[in-house]
Design a protein around this motif. Structure first.
Motif, PDB file in Angstrom:
ATOM      1  N   GLU A 113       9.932  82.163 -49.302  1.00 11.01           N
ATOM      2  CA  GLU A 113      10.476  81.516 -50.777  1.00 11.01           C
ATOM      3  C   GLU A 113       9.370  80.489 -51.401  1.00 11.01           C
ATOM      4  O   GLU A 113       9.202  80.311 -52.451  1.00 11.01           O
ATOM      5  CB  GLU A 113      11.754  80.925 -50.674  1.00 11.01           C
ATOM      6  N   LYS A 114       8.502  80.062 -50.249  1.00  9.80           N
ATOM      7  CA  LYS A 114       7.504  79.160 -50.620  1.00  9.80           C
ATOM      8  C   LYS A 114       6.212  79.698 -51.097  1.00  9.80           C
ATOM      9  O   LYS A 114       5.459  79.671 -52.123  1.00  9.80           O
ATOM     10  CB  LYS A 114       7.175  78.202 -49.247  1.00  9.80           C
ATOM     11  N   CYS A 115       5.536  80.877 -50.186  1.00 12.19           N
ATOM     12  CA  CYS A 115       4.147  81.562 -50.395  1.00 12.19           C
ATOM     13  C   CYS A 115       4.534  83.008 -50.717  1.00 12.19           C
ATOM     14  O   CYS A 115       3.302  83.685 -50.922  1.00 12.19           O
ATOM     15  CB  CYS A 115       3.435  81.157 -49.472  1.00 12.19           C
ATOM     16  N   GLY A 116       5.653  83.462 -50.384  1.00 12.64           N
ATOM     17  CA  GLY A 116       5.723  84.952 -50.655  1.00 12.64           C
ATOM     18  C   GLY A 116       5.323  85.853 -49.670  1.00 12.64           C
ATOM     19  O   GLY A 116       4.979  87.074 -49.624  1.00 12.64           O
TER      20      GLY A 116
ATOM     21  N   ASP B  43      18.436  83.075 -40.797  1.00 12.35           N
ATOM     22  CA  ASP B  43      17.429  81.947 -40.807  1.00 12.35           C
ATOM     23  C   ASP B  43      16.034  82.727 -40.647  1.00 12.35           C
ATOM     24  O   ASP B  43      16.120  83.900 -39.798  1.00 12.35           O
ATOM     25  CB  ASP B  43      17.232  81.228 -39.500  1.00 12.35           C
ATOM     26  N   TYR B  44      15.164  82.445 -41.273  1.00 12.95           N
ATOM     27  CA  TYR B  44      13.885  82.828 -41.405  1.00 12.95           C
ATOM     28  C   TYR B  44      12.631  81.920 -41.267  1.00 12.95           C
ATOM     29  O   TYR B  44      12.787  80.723 -41.502  1.00 12.95           O
ATOM     30  CB  TYR B  44      13.538  83.478 -42.687  1.00 12.95           C
ATOM     31  N   ARG B  45      11.444  82.505 -40.617  1.00 12.37           N
ATOM     32  CA  ARG B  45      10.314  81.664 -40.522  1.00 12.37           C
ATOM     33  C   ARG B  45       9.280  82.455 -41.002  1.00 12.37           C
ATOM     34  O   ARG B  45       8.927  83.665 -40.716  1.00 12.37           O
ATOM     35  CB  ARG B  45       9.923  81.202 -39.026  1.00 12.37           C
ATOM     36  N   CYS B  46       8.192  81.940 -41.906  1.00 10.77           N
ATOM     37  CA  CYS B  46       7.053  82.682 -42.476  1.00 10.77           C
ATOM     38  C   CYS B  46       6.154  82.621 -41.346  1.00 10.77           C
ATOM     39  O   CYS B  46       5.597  81.699 -40.820  1.00 10.77           O
ATOM     40  CB  CYS B  46       6.650  81.847 -43.793  1.00 10.77           C
ATOM     41  N   THR B  47       5.494  83.925 -41.354  1.00 10.24           N
ATOM     42  CA  THR B  47       4.599  84.070 -40.208  1.00 10.24           C
ATOM     43  C   THR B  47       3.105  83.728 -40.852  1.00 10.24           C
ATOM     44  O   THR B  47       2.185  83.676 -40.186  1.00 10.24           O
ATOM     45  CB  THR B  47       4.095  85.638 -40.081  1.00 10.24           C
ATOM     46  N   GLU B  48       3.064  83.379 -42.134  1.00 10.83           N
ATOM     47  CA  GLU B  48       1.887  82.975 -42.884  1.00 10.83           C
ATOM     48  C   GLU B  48       1.674  81.318 -42.837  1.00 10.83           C
ATOM     49  O   GLU B  48       0.811  80.829 -42.477  1.00 10.83           O
ATOM     50  CB  GLU B  48       1.634  83.605 -43.904  1.00 10.83           C
TER      51      GLU B  48
END
Length: 68
Positions: free
Chosen positions: A30-33, A5-10
């Protein structure tokens, strides 16, 4: 291959990826890179221990601390 599981910090997007252990820290959003961090959710990949859960795993979402 493990599911992480991952969460984007941005952008805050949460997602799961099948990654080899050697690649687990090389993921990008996968959404914003953007840069991501792994999220630990207390999942049990192999089921409850033999004899049931001992209820001693604070923060585990698996059984909610119920003894089986």
């Amino acid at each position: 291959m493990p599911l992480y599981d991952y969460r984007c910090t941005e952008c805050g997007h949460r997602f799961e990826l099948l990654r080899s252990i050697s690649q687990r820290d090389d993921a990008v959003c996968e959404k914003c890179g953007g840069k991501v961090e792994r999220v630990y959710q207390g999942k049990c990949a192999f089921g409850a221990p033999k004899g049931g859960c001992g209820g001693n795993c604070a923060g585990c979402s698996g059984c909610g601390g119920r003894k089986e």
